[in-house]
Design a protein around this motif. Structure first.
Motif, PDB file in Angstrom:
ATOM      1  N   MET A   1      15.249  10.936  14.791  1.00  0.00           N
ATOM      2  CA  MET A   1      17.178  10.772  14.080  1.00  0.00           C
ATOM      3  C   MET A   1      17.653  10.690  14.810  1.00  0.00           C
ATOM      4  N   ALA A   2      19.098  10.133  13.193  1.00  0.00           N
ATOM      5  CA  ALA A   2      19.594   9.179  14.208  1.00  0.00           C
ATOM      6  C   ALA A   2      21.835  10.497  15.431  1.00  0.00           C
ATOM      7  N   LEU A   3      21.752  10.558  15.975  1.00  0.00           N
ATOM      8  CA  LEU A   3      23.046  11.334  16.459  1.00  0.00           C
ATOM      9  C   LEU A   3      23.881  10.553  16.147  1.00  0.00           C
ATOM     10  N   LEU A   4      24.365   8.664  16.192  1.00  0.00           N
ATOM     11  CA  LEU A   4      25.320   8.224  15.629  1.00  0.00           C
ATOM     12  C   LEU A   4      25.610   7.256  14.895  1.00  0.00           C
ATOM     13  N   SER A   5      25.816   6.853  13.827  1.00  0.00           N
ATOM     14  CA  SER A   5      24.937   6.095  12.424  1.00  0.00           C
ATOM     15  C   SER A   5      26.610   5.536  12.520  1.00  0.00           C
ATOM     16  N   VAL A   6      27.116   3.639  12.868  1.00  0.00           N
ATOM     17  CA  VAL A   6      28.016   3.474  13.027  1.00  0.00           C
ATOM     18  C   VAL A   6      27.517   2.663  11.480  1.00  0.00           C
ATOM     19  N   ARG A   7      28.208   2.697  10.650  1.00  0.00           N
ATOM     20  CA  ARG A   7      28.429   1.573   9.216  1.00  0.00           C
ATOM     21  C   ARG A   7      29.305   0.814   9.086  1.00  0.00           C
ATOM     22  N   ASP A   8      28.846  -0.778   9.261  1.00  0.00           N
ATOM     23  CA  ASP A   8      29.659  -1.545   8.867  1.00  0.00           C
ATOM     24  C   ASP A   8      31.391  -1.831   8.930  1.00  0.00           C
ATOM     25  N   VAL A   9      31.285  -0.916  10.708  1.00  0.00           N
ATOM     26  CA  VAL A   9      32.842  -0.744  11.059  1.00  0.00           C
ATOM     27  C   VAL A   9      33.290  -2.486  11.298  1.00  0.00           C
ATOM     28  N   SER A  10      35.203  -2.563  10.410  1.00  0.00           N
ATOM     29  CA  SER A  10      35.021  -3.655  11.331  1.00  0.00           C
ATOM     30  C   SER A  10      37.168  -3.045  11.762  1.00  0.00           C
ATOM     31  N   VAL A  11      37.389  -3.860  12.719  1.00  0.00           N
ATOM     32  CA  VAL A  11      38.293  -3.946  13.166  1.00  0.00           C
ATOM     33  C   VAL A  11      39.054  -5.065  13.323  1.00  0.00           C
ATOM     34  N   ARG A  12      40.312  -4.910  12.800  1.00  0.00           N
ATOM     35  CA  ARG A  12      40.921  -5.945  12.795  1.00  0.00           C
ATOM     36  C   ARG A  12      42.653  -5.744  13.497  1.00  0.00           C
ATOM     37  N   PHE A  13      42.906  -6.640  14.375  1.00  0.00           N
ATOM     38  CA  PHE A  13      44.522  -6.550  14.695  1.00  0.00           C
ATOM     39  C   PHE A  13      45.218  -7.925  14.372  1.00  0.00           C
ATOM     40  N   GLY A  14      45.606  -7.783  13.103  1.00  0.00           N
ATOM     41  CA  GLY A  14      46.635  -8.722  12.468  1.00  0.00           C
ATOM     42  C   GLY A  14      45.046  -9.349  11.579  1.00  0.00           C
ATOM     43  N   GLY A  15      45.283 -11.222  12.118  1.00  0.00           N
ATOM     44  CA  GLY A  15      44.926 -11.769  12.096  1.00  0.00           C
ATOM     45  C   GLY A  15      43.673 -11.707  12.843  1.00  0.00           C
ATOM     46  N   VAL A  16      43.324 -11.396  14.358  1.00  0.00           N
ATOM     47  CA  VAL A  16      42.211 -11.022  14.572  1.00  0.00           C
ATOM     48  C   VAL A  16      41.573 -10.529  14.050  1.00  0.00           C
ATOM     49  N   VAL A  17      40.039 -10.661  14.026  1.00  0.00           N
ATOM     50  CA  VAL A  17      38.614  -9.742  13.812  1.00  0.00           C
ATOM     51  C   VAL A  17      38.529  -9.161  15.464  1.00  0.00           C
ATOM     52  N   ALA A  18      37.870  -7.787  14.750  1.00  0.00           N
ATOM     53  CA  ALA A  18      37.581  -7.951  16.921  1.00  0.00           C
ATOM     54  C   ALA A  18      36.501  -6.721  16.645  1.00  0.00           C
TER      55      ALA A  18
END
Length: 253
Positions: A1-18
């Motif tokens: 069983m998953a305790l933590l599920s990260v799904r399709d997470v994106s983070v952008r700082f201006g034009g930078v895709v982290a």
């Protein structure tokens, strides 16, 4: 069983895709390592889970709760603790007092009652008892009443673990715990991390550059490169993945 599920997470700082559509899960009781070159997005993901950064897209579920809908101060109450790359203890406080700082995350007295000292003594006694128990289980109890200042760096790292454990976490996130340690201390740290997982019935998410330790202690590894997941799986599979060898471990000569 998953305790933590990260799904399709994106983070952008201006034009930078982290982070670019990152997805993975951590099962209950696993030690999961997040690895990749500098700038791959590892600490960014830590900061999203800790609610220090806002995700541009995606979701993060922890034990059935949507973390991205919670205020940052609720994360510890939910059962998530983290350490940082640089030790952040209070040098003038004793080792026990530093650990008790973590225990205050679950304090019930509150500000108003604290002003008139209602219930303070019994709560402090309980926190002190828990702090001493954690220090004893980590082999640090003999240092409980010494100031943190002047103790060896490796010992300070263990004290930081103890403070995180005092928050009674379900998930412990370790951000480059081997940073600044000698080779001998790194070997000892790997043993300590597994012992902590087993003793305290924890799930762990680990960011680390020491590949020997990562491969020795991890149950599952997620590999990032330029914010994207390029591989995941058990250590043996990741170690032999051509994309990982090229991007992180170094292409063969």
């Amino acid at each position: 069983m998953a305790l933590l599920s990260v799904r399709d997470v994106s983070v952008r700082f201006g034009g930078v895709v982290a982070l670019d559509s990152l997805s993975f899960e951590i099962e209950v009781g696993q030690i999961c390592a997040l690895i990749g070159p500098n700038g791959a997005g590892k600490t960014t993901l830590f900061n999203v889970v800790s609610r220090l950064y806002e995700a541009s897209a995606g979701s993060v579920d922890f034990d059935g709760r949507d973390l991205l809908r919670l205020a940052p101060h609720k994360i510890v109450e939910l059962g998530i603790a983290r350490t940082f790359q640089n030790v952040a203890l209070f040098p003038a406080l004793t080792v026990l007092e530093n650990v008790m700082v973590g225990a205050h995350a679950h304090g019930k007295v509150g500000f108003g009652r604290g002003l008139v000292h209602l219930g303070v003594r019994s709560e402090e006694t309980a926190m002190r008892r828990r702090g001493l128990d954690i220090l004893d289980r980590l082999g640090l109890v003999e240092l409980a009443h010494r100031p943190a200042a002047g103790l060896p760096f490796g010992t300070l790292k263990r004290i930081e673990f103890a403070r995180a454990l005092a928050t009674e976490p379900k998930l412990l996130m370790l951000d480059e715990p081997a940073n600044g340690l000698t080779h001998g201390e790194v070997d000892e740290l790997g043993t300590t991390i597994r012992e902590i997982r087993d003793q305290f019935d924890l799930t762990m998410l680990l960011v680390e550059h020491h590949m020997t330790m990562v491969m020795a202690i991890s149950d599952h590894i997620v590999v990032l490169d330029f914010g994207r997941k390029i591989a995941e799986g058990p250590p043996d599979a990741v170690r032999n993945d051509p994309k990982v060898i090229e991007a992180y471990l170094g292409a063969p000569a």
